[in-house]
Design a protein around this motif. Structure first.
Motif, PDB file in Angstrom:
ATOM      1  N   GLU A  59       0.827  -1.212   0.000  1.00 38.99           N
ATOM      2  CA  GLU A  59       0.000   0.000   0.000  1.00 38.99           C
ATOM      3  C   GLU A  59       0.860   1.259   0.000  1.00 38.99           C
ATOM      4  OE1 GLU A  59      -3.189   0.276  -0.489  1.00 38.99           O
ATOM      5  OE2 GLU A  59      -3.368  -1.914  -0.641  1.00 38.99           O
ATOM      6  N   ALA A  63       0.695   4.189  -2.726  1.00 41.65           N
ATOM      7  CA  ALA A  63       0.477   5.578  -2.340  1.00 41.65           C
ATOM      8  C   ALA A  63       1.637   6.461  -2.771  1.00 41.65           C
ATOM      9  CB  ALA A  63       0.273   5.668  -0.827  1.00 41.65           C
ATOM     10  N   GLY A 168      -8.529  12.651  -0.243  1.00 43.46           N
ATOM     11  CA  GLY A 168      -8.060  11.479  -0.966  1.00 43.46           C
ATOM     12  C   GLY A 168      -7.017  10.661  -0.240  1.00 43.46           C
ATOM     13  N   ALA A 170      -5.302   8.138   2.633  1.00 37.35           N
ATOM     14  CA  ALA A 170      -5.733   6.792   3.013  1.00 37.35           C
ATOM     15  C   ALA A 170      -5.324   6.453   4.441  1.00 37.35           C
ATOM     16  CB  ALA A 170      -5.152   5.763   2.061  1.00 37.35           C
ATOM     17  N   GLU A 254     -12.241   0.863   1.439  1.00 36.38           N
ATOM     18  CA  GLU A 254     -11.801   0.249   0.190  1.00 36.38           C
ATOM     19  C   GLU A 254     -11.616  -1.250   0.332  1.00 36.38           C
ATOM     20  OE1 GLU A 254      -8.346   1.958  -1.593  1.00 36.38           O
ATOM     21  OE2 GLU A 254      -9.380   3.825  -2.116  1.00 36.38           O
ATOM     22  N   VAL A 279      -8.012  -0.823   4.419  1.00 31.23           N
ATOM     23  CA  VAL A 279      -7.760   0.430   3.724  1.00 31.23           C
ATOM     24  C   VAL A 279      -9.053   1.221   3.697  1.00 31.23           C
ATOM     25  CG1 VAL A 279      -6.984   1.553   1.597  1.00 31.23           C
ATOM     26  CG2 VAL A 279      -6.056  -0.708   2.238  1.00 31.23           C
ATOM     27  N   ARG A 281     -10.500   5.436   2.929  1.00 31.84           N
ATOM     28  CA  ARG A 281     -10.019   6.646   2.254  1.00 31.84           C
ATOM     29  C   ARG A 281     -10.904   7.851   2.551  1.00 31.84           C
ATOM     30  NH1 ARG A 281      -6.081   6.972  -1.241  1.00 31.84           N
ATOM     31  NH2 ARG A 281      -6.079   4.689  -1.521  1.00 31.84           N
TER      32      ARG A 281
END
Length: 284
Positions: A59, A63, A168, A170, A254, A279, A281
């Motif tokens: 992740e 990112a 946006g 996470a 997510e 996850v 967001r």
């Protein structure tokens, strides 16, 4: 690069073992926990990083490719989570700006030392995550954290995470989730056989090079921790509760990917829990 490659766990474990009694605030009752955690990772788990590090690395890479640089690490039993984050960003070829926050000075000390050794752009401070908010974070990262709080306090922590995220951004979590429903088992009866577990730990500690006196003391400290699990006070964290906190904070889920958890290398078995990779967001 893995977290093990950059975390000097033997040295950090010894520092926590020696200094936690003075650094941990007596009102929080965390001295045994923070004194023993790194040593237990070293002795019982052979220095393995905290669970889920491959998930975090994947992740972080995703990112970082999208421009993530600002990271809040929300609490930590020691410097293991920072080692995961730092090695993940190094693998991605990106230099992050990291903020580490915990209310206890012992893990803050460990994280400052690791950050200085690795030359990280790190701010590590002692603060209560029920109140602390960062600003404009691309990532908030937490590991096995919410179970230490009552349900209402968990909602406050998640809301602060959401407020800390940039549009946006996470939230990445690894967390054990309790089974749903009345009567759901949290732990097997064997996990409560503390005398047997202490005897095994003492033998493992001797095998790892601790003196007989140190091995006996580690077993005693760990036994007190095993006898006062945070989940006994706060209750297990279920997926339904977690989703509710995310929804209330305006975070979109997510992924919550669960798998049976067959081991817990540091503080004991938890075979009725599932280890979840999460996850969520922020909008935007």
């Amino acid at each position: 690069m893995t977290p093990v490659d950059i975390e000097p766990l033997p040295r950090l474990a010894r520092l926590a073992w020696d200094r936690a009694p003075a650094l941990c605030a007596s009102r929080d009752g965390c001295a045994d926990y923070h004194r023993s955690w790194s040593m237990l990772r070293l002795v019982r788990a052979g220095g393995k990083p905290p669970a889920g590090w491959r998930f975090f690395h994947a992740e972080i890479a995703r990112a970082a490719a999208r421009g993530a640089r600002r990271v809040l690490i929300s609490g930590g039993a020691d410097a293991g989570l920072l080692a995961i984050v730092a090695s993940g960003f190094r693998n991605a070829g990106v230099v992050p700006r990291i903020t580490f926050v915990d209310r206890c000075a012992t893990p803050v000390m460990q994280n400052r030392l690791l950050g200085a050794e690795l030359g990280l752009d790190l701010r590590a401070e002692t603060a209560d995550l029920r109140e602390f908010r960062a600003d404009g974070m691309d990532l908030v990262i937490a590991h096995s954290f919410l179970v230490f709080f009552e349900t209402a306090e968990r909602a406050r922590v998640v809301a602060n995470w959401a407020e800390s995220l940039a549009p946006g951004g996470a939230l990445l979590m690894s967390s054990a989730l309790a089974d749903e429903g009345p009567g759901a088992l949290w732990r097997p009866a064997s996990a409560d056989d503390i005398p047997a577990r202490k005897a095994r730990l003492q033998a493992q500690a001797r095998g790892a090079g601790l003196t007989p006196a140190e091995a006996a003391e580690l077993a005693d400290v760990a036994g007190r921790v095993w006898a006062t699990r945070p989940s006994d006070r706060t209750g297990g964290l279920t997926e339904a509760e977690l989703r509710g906190h995310f929804r209330a904070a305006g975070l979109a889920v997510e992924r919550i990917a669960c798998k049976p958890r067959a081991d817990a290398p540091a503080l004991g078995a938890a075979r009725q829990r599932r280890r979840a990779e999460i996850v969520a967001r922020a909008p935007g």
